[in-house]
Design a protein around this motif. Structure first.
Motif, mmCIF file in Angstrom:
data_model
loop_
_atom_site.group_PDB
_atom_site.id
_atom_site.type_symbol
_atom_site.label_atom_id
_atom_site.label_comp_id
_atom_site.label_asym_id
_atom_site.label_seq_id
_atom_site.Cartn_x
_atom_site.Cartn_y
_atom_site.Cartn_z
ATOM 1 N N LEU A 306 -25.425 18.845 -1.173
ATOM 2 C CA LEU A 306 -25.231 17.578 -1.868
ATOM 3 C C LEU A 306 -24.627 17.832 -3.235
ATOM 4 C CD1 LEU A 306 -27.486 14.523 -2.288
ATOM 5 C CD2 LEU A 306 -27.089 15.937 -4.319
ATOM 6 N N ASP A 307 -23.751 16.919 -3.660
ATOM 7 C CA ASP A 307 -23.359 16.889 -5.063
ATOM 8 C C ASP A 307 -23.335 15.444 -5.533
ATOM 9 O OD1 ASP A 307 -20.928 15.729 -4.298
ATOM 10 O OD2 ASP A 307 -19.711 17.454 -4.873
ATOM 11 N N GLY A 308 -23.123 15.271 -6.840
ATOM 12 C CA GLY A 308 -23.079 13.927 -7.406
ATOM 13 C C GLY A 308 -24.287 13.601 -8.257
ATOM 14 N N GLY A 309 -24.126 13.616 -9.569
ATOM 15 C CA GLY A 309 -25.194 13.193 -10.470
ATOM 16 C C GLY A 309 -26.214 14.249 -10.831
ATOM 17 N N VAL A 310 -26.029 15.482 -10.396
ATOM 18 C CA VAL A 310 -27.014 16.533 -10.675
ATOM 19 C C VAL A 310 -26.879 16.968 -12.134
ATOM 20 C CG1 VAL A 310 -27.785 18.862 -10.110
ATOM 21 C CG2 VAL A 310 -27.020 17.313 -8.287
ATOM 22 N N ARG A 311 -27.924 16.760 -12.907
ATOM 23 C CA ARG A 311 -27.924 17.129 -14.325
ATOM 24 C C ARG A 311 -29.155 17.934 -14.730
ATOM 25 N NH1 ARG A 311 -23.770 15.456 -13.296
ATOM 26 N NH2 ARG A 311 -22.446 13.909 -14.333
ATOM 27 N N ARG A 312 -30.152 17.975 -13.872
ATOM 28 C CA ARG A 312 -31.423 18.629 -14.198
ATOM 29 C C ARG A 312 -31.900 19.483 -13.030
ATOM 30 N NH1 ARG A 312 -33.807 18.597 -19.390
ATOM 31 N NH2 ARG A 312 -33.457 16.601 -20.421
ATOM 32 N N GLY A 313 -32.723 20.469 -13.359
ATOM 33 C CA GLY A 313 -33.350 21.252 -12.305
ATOM 34 C C GLY A 313 -34.254 20.409 -11.433
ATOM 35 N N THR A 314 -34.852 19.366 -12.003
ATOM 36 C CA THR A 314 -35.669 18.463 -11.196
ATOM 37 C C THR A 314 -34.824 17.766 -10.130
ATOM 38 O OG1 THR A 314 -35.382 16.831 -12.968
ATOM 39 C CG2 THR A 314 -37.480 18.023 -12.906
ATOM 40 N N ASP A 315 -33.549 17.494 -10.449
ATOM 41 C CA ASP A 315 -32.665 16.888 -9.459
ATOM 42 C C ASP A 315 -32.481 17.812 -8.260
ATOM 43 O OD1 ASP A 315 -32.326 14.861 -11.338
ATOM 44 O OD2 ASP A 315 -30.434 15.689 -12.083
ATOM 45 N N VAL A 316 -32.380 19.094 -8.528
ATOM 46 C CA VAL A 316 -32.206 20.077 -7.449
ATOM 47 C C VAL A 316 -33.417 20.056 -6.526
ATOM 48 C CG1 VAL A 316 -31.878 22.523 -6.915
ATOM 49 C CG2 VAL A 316 -30.736 21.522 -8.915
ATOM 50 N N VAL A 317 -34.606 20.062 -7.102
ATOM 51 C CA VAL A 317 -35.832 20.060 -6.297
ATOM 52 C C VAL A 317 -35.931 18.772 -5.482
ATOM 53 C CG1 VAL A 317 -38.350 20.118 -6.393
ATOM 54 C CG2 VAL A 317 -37.010 21.644 -7.861
ATOM 55 N N LYS A 318 -35.574 17.650 -6.066
ATOM 56 C CA LYS A 318 -35.609 16.374 -5.336
ATOM 57 C C LYS A 318 -34.659 16.399 -4.134
ATOM 58 C CE LYS A 318 -36.872 13.602 -9.381
ATOM 59 N NZ LYS A 318 -36.425 12.564 -10.351
ATOM 60 N N ALA A 319 -33.450 16.921 -4.338
ATOM 61 C CA ALA A 319 -32.484 16.977 -3.237
ATOM 62 C C ALA A 319 -32.966 17.896 -2.129
ATOM 63 C CB ALA A 319 -31.121 17.436 -3.757
ATOM 64 N N LEU A 320 -33.560 19.028 -2.498
ATOM 65 C CA LEU A 320 -34.081 19.946 -1.481
ATOM 66 C C LEU A 320 -35.244 19.310 -0.740
ATOM 67 C CD1 LEU A 320 -32.179 21.968 -2.881
ATOM 68 C CD2 LEU A 320 -34.008 23.675 -2.697
ATOM 69 N N ALA A 321 -36.055 18.533 -1.446
ATOM 70 C CA ALA A 321 -37.188 17.867 -0.795
ATOM 71 C C ALA A 321 -36.721 16.875 0.262
ATOM 72 C CB ALA A 321 -38.047 17.149 -1.840
ATOM 73 N N LEU A 322 -35.522 16.314 0.080
ATOM 74 C CA LEU A 322 -34.977 15.374 1.058
ATOM 75 C C LEU A 322 -34.106 16.055 2.114
ATOM 76 C CD1 LEU A 322 -34.080 12.252 -1.124
ATOM 77 C CD2 LEU A 322 -36.163 12.733 0.176
ATOM 78 N N GLY A 323 -34.080 17.381 2.090
ATOM 79 C CA GLY A 323 -33.445 18.095 3.187
ATOM 80 C C GLY A 323 -32.189 18.874 2.881
ATOM 81 N N ALA A 324 -31.700 18.817 1.651
ATOM 82 C CA ALA A 324 -30.508 19.596 1.312
ATOM 83 C C ALA A 324 -30.833 21.081 1.311
ATOM 84 C CB ALA A 324 -29.973 19.183 -0.049
ATOM 85 N N ARG A 325 -29.865 21.868 1.752
ATOM 86 C CA ARG A 325 -30.027 23.323 1.696
ATOM 87 C C ARG A 325 -29.871 23.815 0.258
ATOM 88 N NH1 ARG A 325 -32.187 27.256 5.020
ATOM 89 N NH2 ARG A 325 -31.480 29.270 4.239
ATOM 90 N N ALA A 326 -28.947 23.205 -0.440
ATOM 91 C CA ALA A 326 -28.679 23.516 -1.847
ATOM 92 C C ALA A 326 -27.875 22.356 -2.409
ATOM 93 C CB ALA A 326 -27.909 24.830 -1.994
ATOM 94 N N VAL A 327 -27.649 22.369 -3.723
ATOM 95 C CA VAL A 327 -26.813 21.343 -4.339
ATOM 96 C C VAL A 327 -25.651 22.021 -5.055
ATOM 97 C CG1 VAL A 327 -28.828 19.861 -4.679
ATOM 98 C CG2 VAL A 327 -27.996 21.272 -6.569
#
Length: 388
Positions: A306-327
């Protein structure tokens, strides 16, 4: 400059430094979106309305951020997006970003509209590089480019499919900036208020690089050649690329789950859920919002990023929690490059790594594999009482 970036505590600090250093028109090229910026803002809002659920009573004295993406080891689940013409930020451009990404142990995707040739970037890189392809109408040119990319050692090909025509960005039009960004008297005039940037953009930093005005023009030509010759990517093109490219094949720019089975049938290895950072068609949904739909459709048969709007490490964890392999993220390292060159990119990646580490620790997980949907919560919208 280095002192300023070392004092930065987050990506927004680096953005503010970049805003001070760059001419307004150039900063807006990086920072802005299309239309009314609805999608640009929506990408951030999607992260801001998804809550993390801290989990205490766990031993988090050791937290391991390492993972793999398409079979490659990375030190953290944060990769660098392709961003065209990085030379508008700093004369070392993609060369600086490649070195910083390698030191950080992550993957850098070189833009088809990079200001440096893929071979030259590969020569200085100390880590893994992917290559983003903008397909051209001339198949012979596509063949020649793929030959060059393969020979330079790029393992993974990322094909952008969401840009069939040149975007219409009103902010750039108001600033009288043409894309591809051209070295014109108007742009030179825009740099008068930022003389250090103008010096670096036109002549390079003579104290630490060998750039010249001729090389600045050459960098622009590399960028313009890719951007001005894009074509729509069709199913036939993807099938041809799958046959032609022997390494992993990633499709970037997917927002509809029903497209995924067809991509899987064509042999795609990875899918990037992307709306081009809100820079193409305004009014499309935030990527985090459609991520679960894409993950469900892929069903483990392709890795979803996933990409788009990632500005924080918390964003990375949220995306992984929803199934992304990485951002993947783009604007943060472009801000950092403008703010402080290569040390600025180092600082951005350090800050984001530390934020991922802290988010994982507070959520009670010590490895990437432990991140799952139990770590996030999306509250139901509040109901407005009916008037009586």
């Amino acid at each position: 400059m280095r002192r300023a970036v070392n004092r930065a505590n987050n990506v927004e600090d680096l953005r503010r430094i970049a805003r001070r250093r760059l001419p307004k028109a150039v900063f807006d090229v990086i920072d802005g979106g299309s239309g009314d910026d609805v999608t640009l803002r929506g990408n951030r809002a999607a992260f801001e309305t998804l809550w993390l659920r801290p989990r205490p009573l766990e031993d988090v004295s050791r937290v391991d951020l390492r993972t793999t993406v398409l079979g490659e080891d990375v030190s953290m689940p944060l990769l660098l997006d392709p961003c065209s013409f990085a030379r508008m930020c700093h004369p070392q451009a993609e060369l600086a970003v490649a070195r910083a990404a390698g030191r950080a142990g992550t993957i850098y995707t070189i833009a088809g509209g990079a200001s440096e040739k893929p071979e030259d970037i590969a020569k200085v890189a100390i880590g893994s590089l992917w290559y983003q392809l903008y397909m051209m109408p001339d198949q012979g040119m596509n063949e020649a480019l793929l030959d060059r990319v393969e020979a330079a050692g790029y393992r993974t090909l990322v094909v952008t499919v969401d840009t069939p025509i040149k975007p219409y960005r009103e902010l750039d039009l108001r600033n009288r900036i043409e894309l591809p960004l051209q070295i014109t008297p108007r742009l030179i005039a825009a740099g008068v208020s930022r003389p250090l940037w103008a010096r670096d953009f036109l002549m390079g930093n003579s104290g630490s690089s060998n750039f010249s005005l001729t090389q600045a023009k050459k960098a622009y030509d590399n960028f313009a050649d890719a951007i001005m010759h894009m074509k729509s990517v069709t199913r036939t093109d993807v099938a041809w690329l799958r046959e032609r490219w022997k390494g992993p094949l990633v499709i970037k720019g997917v927002l509809r789950g029903e497209e995924v089975p067809e991509l899987l049938a064509l042999g795609v290895d990875g899918i990037v859920v992307s709306n081009h950072g809100g820079r193409n068609l305004d009014g499309v949904p935030p990527t985090l919002q459609v991520l679960p739909e894409i993950v469900e459709a892929a069903d483990g048969r392709a890795e979803v990023l996933l990409d788009g709007g990632v500005r924080r490490g918390t964003d990375v964890v949220k995306a992984l929690a929803l199934g992304a392999r990485a951002v993947l993220t783009g604007r943060p390292y472009m801000f950092a490059l403008a703010a402080g060159g290569e040390p600025g990119v180092d600082r951005a990646l350090e800050l984001l790594r530390n934020e991922i580490h802290r988010a994982m620790a507070f959520c009670g997980v010590t490895s990437i594999a432990q991140i799952d949907a139990s770590l996030v919560h999306r509250p139901e919208p509040a109901l407005t009482p009916l008037a009586v």
